[in-house]
Design a protein around this motif. Structure first.
Motif, PDB file in Angstrom:
ATOM      1  N   VAL A   1       0.825  -1.224   0.000  1.00 45.44           N
ATOM      2  CA  VAL A   1       0.000   0.000   0.000  1.00 45.44           C
ATOM      3  C   VAL A   1       0.854   1.268   0.000  1.00 45.44           C
ATOM      4  CG1 VAL A   1      -1.954  -1.130   1.117  1.00 45.44           C
ATOM      5  CG2 VAL A   1      -0.225   0.017   2.528  1.00 45.44           C
ATOM      6  N   TYR A   2       2.164   1.105   0.033  1.00 44.42           N
ATOM      7  CA  TYR A   2       3.071   2.271   0.099  1.00 44.42           C
ATOM      8  C   TYR A   2       3.796   2.497  -1.220  1.00 44.42           C
ATOM      9  CZ  TYR A   2       2.417   2.238   5.145  1.00 44.42           C
ATOM     10  OH  TYR A   2       1.866   2.290   6.392  1.00 44.42           O
ATOM     11  N   TYR A   3       4.096   3.761  -1.491  1.00 46.35           N
ATOM     12  CA  TYR A   3       4.979   4.076  -2.614  1.00 46.35           C
ATOM     13  C   TYR A   3       6.433   4.054  -2.154  1.00 46.35           C
ATOM     14  CZ  TYR A   3       6.867   6.242  -6.785  1.00 46.35           C
ATOM     15  OH  TYR A   3       7.590   6.470  -7.930  1.00 46.35           O
ATOM     16  N   ARG A   4       6.664   4.620  -1.005  1.00 47.43           N
ATOM     17  CA  ARG A   4       7.961   4.511  -0.337  1.00 47.43           C
ATOM     18  C   ARG A   4       7.691   4.523   1.163  1.00 47.43           C
ATOM     19  NH1 ARG A   4       8.288   9.650  -2.810  1.00 47.43           N
ATOM     20  NH2 ARG A   4       9.759   8.829  -4.361  1.00 47.43           N
ATOM     21  N   GLN A   5       8.713   4.290   1.975  1.00 51.33           N
ATOM     22  CA  GLN A   5       8.518   4.171   3.416  1.00 51.33           C
ATOM     23  C   GLN A   5       7.815   5.407   3.977  1.00 51.33           C
ATOM     24  OE1 GLN A   5      12.093   3.316   5.576  1.00 51.33           O
ATOM     25  NE2 GLN A   5      10.996   2.642   7.398  1.00 51.33           N
ATOM     26  N   GLY A   6       6.666   5.182   4.635  1.00 44.42           N
ATOM     27  CA  GLY A   6       5.921   6.261   5.254  1.00 44.42           C
ATOM     28  C   GLY A   6       5.033   7.061   4.325  1.00 44.42           C
ATOM     29  N   GLU A   7       4.997   6.713   3.032  1.00 43.26           N
ATOM     30  CA  GLU A   7       4.207   7.457   2.041  1.00 43.26           C
ATOM     31  C   GLU A   7       3.273   6.497   1.313  1.00 43.26           C
ATOM     32  OE1 GLU A   7       6.471   9.925  -0.655  1.00 43.26           O
ATOM     33  OE2 GLU A   7       4.965   9.662  -2.223  1.00 43.26           O
ATOM     34  N   LEU A   8       1.967   6.633   1.561  1.00 41.14           N
ATOM     35  CA  LEU A   8       1.006   5.761   0.899  1.00 41.14           C
ATOM     36  C   LEU A   8       0.998   5.995  -0.607  1.00 41.14           C
ATOM     37  CD1 LEU A   8      -2.032   6.026   3.352  1.00 41.14           C
ATOM     38  CD2 LEU A   8      -0.494   4.068   3.083  1.00 41.14           C
ATOM     39  N   ALA A   9       0.792   4.911  -1.358  1.00 39.75           N
ATOM     40  CA  ALA A   9       0.644   5.046  -2.808  1.00 39.75           C
ATOM     41  C   ALA A   9      -0.676   5.743  -3.113  1.00 39.75           C
ATOM     42  CB  ALA A   9       0.677   3.673  -3.465  1.00 39.75           C
ATOM     43  N   THR A  10      -0.675   6.552  -4.151  1.00 41.86           N
ATOM     44  CA  THR A  10      -1.891   7.275  -4.523  1.00 41.86           C
ATOM     45  C   THR A  10      -2.839   6.421  -5.350  1.00 41.86           C
ATOM     46  OG1 THR A  10      -0.806   8.162  -6.490  1.00 41.86           O
ATOM     47  CG2 THR A  10      -0.688   9.488  -4.474  1.00 41.86           C
ATOM     48  N   SER A  11      -2.315   5.351  -5.958  1.00 36.56           N
ATOM     49  CA  SER A  11      -3.153   4.495  -6.803  1.00 36.56           C
ATOM     50  C   SER A  11      -2.361   3.268  -7.223  1.00 36.56           C
ATOM     51  CB  SER A  11      -3.596   5.246  -8.062  1.00 36.56           C
ATOM     52  OG  SER A  11      -2.469   5.539  -8.876  1.00 36.56           O
ATOM     53  N   ASN A  12      -3.076   2.278  -7.754  1.00 34.55           N
ATOM     54  CA  ASN A  12      -2.393   1.147  -8.387  1.00 34.55           C
ATOM     55  C   ASN A  12      -1.565   1.617  -9.577  1.00 34.55           C
ATOM     56  OD1 ASN A  12      -3.279  -1.638  -7.237  1.00 34.55           O
ATOM     57  ND2 ASN A  12      -5.180  -0.460  -7.283  1.00 34.55           N
ATOM     58  N   ALA A  13      -2.127   2.552 -10.329  1.00 34.22           N
ATOM     59  CA  ALA A  13      -1.429   3.031 -11.528  1.00 34.22           C
ATOM     60  C   ALA A  13      -0.070   3.641 -11.178  1.00 34.22           C
ATOM     61  CB  ALA A  13      -2.302   4.050 -12.260  1.00 34.22           C
ATOM     62  N   GLN A  14       0.008   4.295 -10.022  1.00 31.65           N
ATOM     63  CA  GLN A  14       1.292   4.878  -9.631  1.00 31.65           C
ATOM     64  C   GLN A  14       2.368   3.804  -9.485  1.00 31.65           C
ATOM     65  OE1 GLN A  14       1.640   6.339  -5.605  1.00 31.65           O
ATOM     66  NE2 GLN A  14       2.956   8.062  -6.223  1.00 31.65           N
ATOM     67  N   LEU A  15       1.985   2.650  -8.919  1.00 32.19           N
ATOM     68  CA  LEU A  15       2.949   1.557  -8.745  1.00 32.19           C
ATOM     69  C   LEU A  15       3.303   0.929 -10.095  1.00 32.19           C
ATOM     70  CD1 LEU A  15       1.379  -0.014  -5.534  1.00 32.19           C
ATOM     71  CD2 LEU A  15       3.432   1.421  -5.670  1.00 32.19           C
ATOM     72  N   VAL A  16       2.323   0.855 -11.004  1.00 30.87           N
ATOM     73  CA  VAL A  16       2.604   0.340 -12.345  1.00 30.87           C
ATOM     74  C   VAL A  16       3.546   1.295 -13.080  1.00 30.87           C
ATOM     75  CG1 VAL A  16       1.603  -0.227 -14.595  1.00 30.87           C
ATOM     76  CG2 VAL A  16       0.428  -0.930 -12.485  1.00 30.87           C
ATOM     77  N   GLU A  17       3.263   2.587 -12.985  1.00 27.84           N
ATOM     78  CA  GLU A  17       4.107   3.574 -13.676  1.00 27.84           C
ATOM     79  C   GLU A  17       5.564   3.449 -13.240  1.00 27.84           C
ATOM     80  OE1 GLU A  17       2.168   7.123 -12.524  1.00 27.84           O
ATOM     81  OE2 GLU A  17       0.575   6.963 -14.035  1.00 27.84           O
ATOM     82  N   ARG A  18       5.785   3.207 -11.949  1.00 29.44           N
ATOM     83  CA  ARG A  18       7.169   3.112 -11.470  1.00 29.44           C
ATOM     84  C   ARG A  18       7.882   1.907 -12.070  1.00 29.44           C
ATOM     85  NH1 ARG A  18       8.474   3.123  -5.125  1.00 29.44           N
ATOM     86  NH2 ARG A  18       7.152   1.274  -5.162  1.00 29.44           N
ATOM     87  N   VAL A  19       7.224   0.731 -12.065  1.00 31.76           N
ATOM     88  CA  VAL A  19       7.917  -0.452 -12.574  1.00 31.76           C
ATOM     89  C   VAL A  19       8.108  -0.351 -14.094  1.00 31.76           C
ATOM     90  CG1 VAL A  19       5.939  -2.001 -13.008  1.00 31.76           C
ATOM     91  CG2 VAL A  19       8.109  -2.930 -12.193  1.00 31.76           C
ATOM     92  N   VAL A  20       7.178   0.307 -14.777  1.00 35.33           N
ATOM     93  CA  VAL A  20       7.349   0.524 -16.224  1.00 35.33           C
ATOM     94  C   VAL A  20       8.542   1.456 -16.474  1.00 35.33           C
ATOM     95  CG1 VAL A  20       6.287   1.639 -18.232  1.00 35.33           C
ATOM     96  CG2 VAL A  20       4.957   0.030 -16.844  1.00 35.33           C
ATOM     97  N   ARG A  21       8.637   2.471 -15.628  1.00 37.17           N
ATOM     98  CA  ARG A  21       9.765   3.402 -15.773  1.00 37.17           C
ATOM     99  C   ARG A  21      11.096   2.675 -15.556  1.00 37.17           C
ATOM    100  NH1 ARG A  21       7.823   6.879 -12.580  1.00 37.17           N
ATOM    101  NH2 ARG A  21       9.003   6.421 -10.694  1.00 37.17           N
ATOM    102  N   ILE A  22      11.151   1.805 -14.551  1.00 38.70           N
ATOM    103  CA  ILE A  22      12.380   1.051 -14.275  1.00 38.70           C
ATOM    104  C   ILE A  22      12.698   0.117 -15.443  1.00 38.70           C
ATOM    105  CG2 ILE A  22      13.364  -0.742 -12.785  1.00 38.70           C
ATOM    106  CD1 ILE A  22      11.773   0.592 -10.486  1.00 38.70           C
ATOM    107  N   ALA A  23      11.669  -0.546 -15.963  1.00 38.25           N
ATOM    108  CA  ALA A  23      11.890  -1.437 -17.108  1.00 38.25           C
ATOM    109  C   ALA A  23      12.458  -0.665 -18.290  1.00 38.25           C
ATOM    110  CB  ALA A  23      10.576  -2.117 -17.494  1.00 38.25           C
ATOM    111  N   GLY A  24      11.961   0.553 -18.477  1.00 42.12           N
ATOM    112  CA  GLY A  24      12.478   1.363 -19.570  1.00 42.12           C
ATOM    113  C   GLY A  24      13.947   1.693 -19.390  1.00 42.12           C
ATOM    114  N   GLU A  25      14.320   2.038 -18.156  1.00 41.01           N
ATOM    115  CA  GLU A  25      15.730   2.339 -17.883  1.00 41.01           C
ATOM    116  C   GLU A  25      16.603   1.110 -18.105  1.00 41.01           C
ATOM    117  OE1 GLU A  25      17.173   5.151 -17.280  1.00 41.01           O
ATOM    118  OE2 GLU A  25      15.372   6.390 -17.161  1.00 41.01           O
TER     119      GLU A  25
END
Length: 280
Positions: free
Chosen positions: A239-263
């Motif tokens: 449920v977190y985006y980073r320690q102590g910070e709740l994720a704003t949505s499922n899409a936010q977590l998807v966007e991060r892993v897509v960004r990492i895959a791109g890198e």
């Protein structure tokens, strides 16, 4: 799959686990619970790069439901809002009667995929899932009869043995697809070396998906990308985006892993590519 597949650029399938059946809005108010909320979350996750959505159903009060009708309402909402995303139902049990575990397989049309827990497990202080071989075989057989691809959920090393045993008892269509899961309780401890070990013990030719609970989601999915596997993220698992910070949505977590895959120069699979890779 292997590091070699990563080097040749095998597309990465991102699964978004949108809601789960354990925690709810008390853990993160952005977690979707109603069919309409789940449908909109699926569309946003697909737009962010998810090819597969892993779905649980909930009663109107937020508790978990295995009801066919409730899954049907969710599927209808997903299809109304999303474009072409692959629908995957959970059959995972938390002490639910075996008969109830079959109900998510009976929507019209059936889901393209469904989870199949490979053995018993404990989570938290109050959740035990029995998953006898009889239950596993019965769920598998209904999936086979309804044309549903099983996603073999491997929560610990013993479950890897059960994957090999299932392949001896049943004729699974290629490619075998297993999700390697890391966390607390009787799950495999979330350590990088344990992911390497699990991958090395998969059946020949099997594809794998990587799932780490909580803070382990980010490092273990990144490692899964490098090993040529696929990944699962979402508010069900973290449920977190980073320690102590709740994720704003499922899409936010998807966007991060897509960004990492791109890198890491790994193409992200579209739903159509995911269907081709998984043999749906």
């Amino acid at each position: 799959m292997s590091y070699a597949e990563y080097l040749v650029g095998e597309p990465l399938i991102v699964t978004a686990a949108l809601t789960g059946g354990v925690h709810g809005k008390e853990a993160n108010p952005n977690l979707p619970e109603t069919p309409e909320e789940i449908g909109r979350a699926a569309a946003a996750a697909e737009e962010a790069g998810a090819a597969v959505v892993h779905l649980h159903a909930r009663k109107p009060n937020g508790e978990r439901s295995f009801s066919t009708q409730r899954f049907q309402a969710i599927d209808d909402a997903v299809r109304a809002h999303a474009n072409d995303v692959v629908i995957q139902h959970s059959t995972g049990g938390t002490g639910a009667p075996t008969a109830d575990r079959h109900l998510p397989l009976r929507t019209d049309p059936p889901p393209e995929m469904a989870s199949l827990d490979m053995g018993p497990l404990n989570r938290y202080d109050h959740l035990t899932s029995e998953n006898t071989r009889g239950t596993v075989d019965a769920l598998h057989d209904e999936m086979r009869d309804r044309g549903i691809k099983p996603e073999l959920e491997v929560f610990n090393d013993g479950h890897l043995n059960e994957v090999h045993g299932l392949l001896e008892r049943r004729d699974l269509a290629d490619p075998v697809y297993a999700t390697l899961i890391f966390g607390g309780g009787t799950l495999t401890r979330p350590r990088p070396r344990n992911l390497l070990n699990a991958v090395s013990n998969l059946p020949d030719g099997a594809l794998f998906n990587t799932l780490g609970f909580g803070r382990h989601q980010l490092p273990l999915t990144t490692m899964g990308i490098l090993l040529g596997g696929h990944v699962r993220v979402g508010l069900e698992d973290n449920v977190y985006y980073r320690q102590g910070e709740l994720a704003t949505s499922n899409a936010q977590l998807v966007e991060r892993v897509v960004r990492i895959a791109g890198e890491l120069e790994r193409e992200v699979a579209t739903p159509a590519q995911a269907r081709e890779i998984l043999g749906l």
